[in-house]
Design an enzyme around this catalytic site. Structure first.
Site: not given
Length: 255
Positions: A61, A129
């Site tokens: 991302a 993450e």
């Protein structure tokens, strides 16, 4: 455009094009969904390759963009994020991910949406993450555990560690490892071969497998049974059986 769709020989290549790392910002996510839906609709697209280029698949991302978002903003955005990846997973045609370089976070999750993954020997995959105080949010906790099993998925997600291509192959995270400069060629060849196959039967097989993995076996068997019987109404079934009887197995042409 940060994502493009090119079609040749019945194969649609969805190409990420956001240098240098193909970071998956909101605009890229939305464009990915748009093109996945287009590939699903188009009759001239019979199989799909997801590709990030020669150097990197997608490094994840856009962290700077995400850092500026608060809880309320992400409550709204998280569904759209998942929907963009689900659009790829729901393409009712064979889909192969051609993975070079980094496929991390959202990049790894995008590869998980494919039916088959061909990785270069320079590939590095992972779900980092947790190192940001987060968990995967584009399907990683669900698709990764279904693909490689819960304990192996928890190892990758809990630690956030990257795995090189050889370990990814051992884990079942990728299906084939090839020299980095052959990734796209081999992925396209895999897709082009299936693009010659019976499109409705391939759709039936994909939907039956995917639905069965998402539900109980009785429901899965019902989906399989309905598709199996329904295929007897198709020209491809007639052509395939006629060819088998007259010429032997594996010689039917479906185009």
């Amino acid at each position: 455009m940060t994502v493009n769709l090119e079609v040749a020989e019945g194969v649609g290549t969805i190409r990420l094009d956001r240098p240098p790392m193909n970071a998956l910002d909101i605009a890229t996510q939305d464009r990915l969904k748009e093109l996945a839906e287009e590939a699903a609709r188009r009759d001239d697209v019979r199989a799909v390759v997801i590709y990030g280029g020669e150097k990197v698949f997608a490094a994840g991302a856009d962290i700077k963009e995400m850092q500026a978002m608060d809880h309320a903003a992400m409550v709204v955005r998280s569904r759209a994020l998942q929907d963009s990846f689900t659009a790829v997973a729901r393409i009712p045609k064979p889909v192969v991910a051609a993975v070079t370089g980094y496929a991390l976070g959202g990049g790894c999750e995008l590869a998980l949406c494919a039916d088959f993954r061909i990785a270069g020997d320079n590939a590095k995959l992972g779900q980092p993450e947790i190192l940001l105080g987060l968990i995967p949010g584009a399907g990683g906790t669900q698709r990764l555990s279904r693909l490689i099993g819960p304990s192996k998925a928890k190892d990758l997600i809990f630690t956030g560690r990257m795995v090189k291509a050889d370990e990814a192959l051992t884990l079942g995270l990728v299906d084939r490892v090839v020299p980095a400069d052959e990734v796209y060629t081999q992925a396209h060849a895999w897709a082009a071969k299936l693009a010659q196959g019976p499109a409705i039967a391939l759709r039936a097989a994909k939907e039956s497998i995917d639905t069965g993995l998402e539900t109980d076996i009785e429901t899965g068997l019902a989906v399989e049974r309905n598709w199996f019987a329904g295929l007897f109404a198709t020209e491809d079934r007639e052509r395939g059986m006629k060819s088998f009887v007259e010429e032997g197995p594996g010689k039917a042409k479906f185009l």
